[in-house]
Write a protein that holds these residues in place. Structure first.
Motif, PDB file in Angstrom:
ATOM      1  N   UNK A   1       0.783  -1.227  -0.019  1.00 45.86           N
ATOM      2  CA  UNK A   1      -0.017  -0.066   0.039  1.00 45.86           C
ATOM      3  C   UNK A   1       0.778   1.450  -0.047  1.00 45.86           C
ATOM      4  N   UNK A   2       0.310   2.205  -0.635  1.00 44.27           N
ATOM      5  CA  UNK A   2       1.037   3.501  -0.869  1.00 44.27           C
ATOM      6  C   UNK A   2       0.361   4.882  -0.562  1.00 44.27           C
ATOM      7  N   UNK A   3       0.827   5.759   0.293  1.00 44.49           N
ATOM      8  CA  UNK A   3       0.223   6.993   0.406  1.00 44.49           C
ATOM      9  C   UNK A   3       1.219   8.073  -0.141  1.00 44.49           C
ATOM     10  N   UNK A   4       0.810   8.500  -1.374  1.00 46.27           N
ATOM     11  CA  UNK A   4       1.541   9.709  -2.210  1.00 46.27           C
ATOM     12  C   UNK A   4       1.543  10.915  -1.325  1.00 46.27           C
ATOM     13  N   UNK A   5       2.331  11.532  -0.481  1.00 44.15           N
ATOM     14  CA  UNK A   5       2.284  12.390   0.457  1.00 44.15           C
ATOM     15  C   UNK A   5       2.566  13.785  -0.379  1.00 44.15           C
ATOM     16  N   UNK A   6       3.464  13.792  -1.205  1.00 48.04           N
ATOM     17  CA  UNK A   6       3.809  15.144  -1.986  1.00 48.04           C
ATOM     18  C   UNK A   6       4.270  14.799  -3.349  1.00 48.04           C
ATOM     19  N   UNK A   7       4.618  15.416  -4.128  1.00 42.94           N
ATOM     20  CA  UNK A   7       5.219  15.370  -5.308  1.00 42.94           C
ATOM     21  C   UNK A   7       6.563  14.476  -5.670  1.00 42.94           C
ATOM     22  N   UNK A   8       7.181  14.664  -4.234  1.00 41.21           N
ATOM     23  CA  UNK A   8       8.709  13.793  -4.368  1.00 41.21           C
ATOM     24  C   UNK A   8       8.654  12.836  -3.089  1.00 41.21           C
ATOM     25  N   UNK A   9       7.648  12.662  -2.422  1.00 43.31           N
ATOM     26  CA  UNK A   9       7.606  11.667  -1.244  1.00 43.31           C
ATOM     27  C   UNK A   9       6.440  10.785  -1.291  1.00 43.31           C
TER      28      UNK A   9
END
Length: 424
Positions: free
Chosen positions: A97-105
């Motif tokens: 599972x993945x949570x894209x927190x910002x454009x680069x992390x």
């Protein structure tokens, strides 16, 4: 039940790294990237940091950049956004599972994953670099806050750690918390640092040891949760997807000061179209449109003016044509002659989902063909490129557009900018 384990994967100097992917000649050359209108430094490669501070105005540091041979780029958001999607898709294929927190992390949930998690972190780092050319750091820990600190350590001591730090071992965790200042903790801003220092809390270890009830009473529940997370108690779960925004804003500084209303109309129409694209992308409609304009506020010799006005739509809509019409009506209310305007913004307010609208027998209704027209518009622009079809008020290459004199090619999103290799 499996012990919680989170990984934070963060791209190293992301904007600068994107510029280097298609420019191998820059691999050993320091780089900075500038903000909108080439205003100030917003990104620095590691080798540029000793010479240029973050946020330095470009006009003040031009000579310094030239003297140290630092390459300068205007912000290329089309390139950065596309490279971000590529990085995230690579990571997503390697974690549960993945949570894209910002454009680069992004945060990854590794709870229940068998095997050596540090080795998995190195595999993620290697694959992202191989498939996209973007270097990353990986921090692994039992909480998201500790994963942030682990990532900080992985990048700060990259040579010793190889870019991956695992803080699940309590002894290793305590050793790091003792040497990191409380300002390095995720969510602790400058003002909060001052308050915590006044209580004798100066390191991350001090915050972890502080009484949780006292922190909640004196500050808030967020600081309490941060302290608990530093002790290894997970209080922040992975967010599967970002929720729909409650308002949408499209705004830019003009490349030059504008005095006449016609180019400002073009800008407002352009910003309204961009905001409507975002509105439809999250499957929402809006009921209120606000337009604001202002002059520059820092030159003491220029007359100052700033005003905004909001207009109610006749019905909730995502129709670019209707929203642009009302945005231009709002502009007529706020525009005053005799000023040099530097910025305009369009805000879509009072958003809701289509299925949340309560019908009104006596209220105006949107034309039945609206949804089909907007769907066709979005499909064409998605297939053939943004702006292929646009409103008549939207200018293709306006004089007022954002100043980006050192813009690199959009290697991955524009067929005319595709990377070519050939003999000179």
């Amino acid at each position: 039940m499996a012990e919680p384990a989170f990984a934070l994967i963060d791209c190293n100097a992301f904007y600068c790294s994107c510029e280097r992917v298609f420019r191998p000649d820059l691999m050993r050359k320091p780089i900075v990237v500038l903000s909108n209108n080439d205003g100030c430094v917003i990104a620095r490669s590691a080798d540029a940091k000793p010479f240029i501070r973050m946020g330095a105005p470009y006009f003040q540091v031009k000579d310094t950049l030239r003297r140290h041979g630092i390459a300068v780029f205007s912000s290329n958001y089309a390139l950065y956004g596309d490279m971000s999607e590529r990085v995230m898709s690579v990571i997503e294929g390697m974690v549960p599972a993945l949570e894209v927190y910002s454009i680069d992390e992004a945060f990854a949930d590794l709870s229940g994953v068998t095997g050596d998690l540090e080795r998995i972190g190195r595999q993620i780092r290697t694959r992202v670099l191989k498939y996209t050319g973007i270097p990353t750091g990986v921090g692994i820990a039992p909480t998201k806050t500790l994963a942030k600190l682990a990532n900080h350590a992985a990048k700060k001591w990259q040579r010793q750690t190889g870019g991956v730090v695992d803080l699940r071992d309590p002894l290793r965790r305590d050793k790091l918390l003792k040497v990191l200042p409380v300002s390095a903790v995720w969510g602790i801003g400058r003002r909060m640092v001052e308050h915590l220092n006044a209580l004798g809390i100066r390191t991350a270890r001090d915050l972890a040891d502080a009484d949780a009830r006292m922190l909640r009473k004196r500050f808030n529940v967020v600081i309490e949760k941060t302290a608990r997370e530093l002790r290894g108690t997970s209080c922040l779960a992975l967010e599967d997807a970002a929720g729909a925004k409650r308002d949408i804003c499209s705004s830019r500084m003009f490349g030059r000061r504008l005095r006449e209303i016609e180019p400002i109309r073009q800008a407002v129409a352009t910003y309204a179209a961009t905001a409507c694209e975002r509105l439809r992308a999250q499957r929402s409609v809006c009921r209120l449109v606000r337009v604001g304009i202002r002059t520059g506020m820092h030159n003491p010799q220029d007359a100052k003016y700033a005003r905004g006005v909001a207009l109610q739509l006749p019905y909730a809509s995502d129709d670019t044509r209707l929203i642009t019409h009302y945005a231009l009506l709002a502009l007529e209310h706020v525009y005053r002659q005799g000023y040099a305007y530097s910025k305009a913004e369009v805000m879509l307010l009072d958003l809701c989902r289509r299925n949340e609208i309560t019908g009104d027998l006596f209220a105006p209704q949107p034309p039945p063909e609206t949804m089909r027209v907007m769907a066709v518009l979005d499909r064409i622009n998605a297939r053939w490129g943004k702006g292929t079809i646009h409103g008549g008020r939207v200018a293709a290459n306006p004089e007022w557009a954002m100043r980006r004199d050192m813009l690199s090619p959009r290697y991955t999103t524009n067929a005319g900018h595709v990377w070519t290799v050939g003999a000179r």
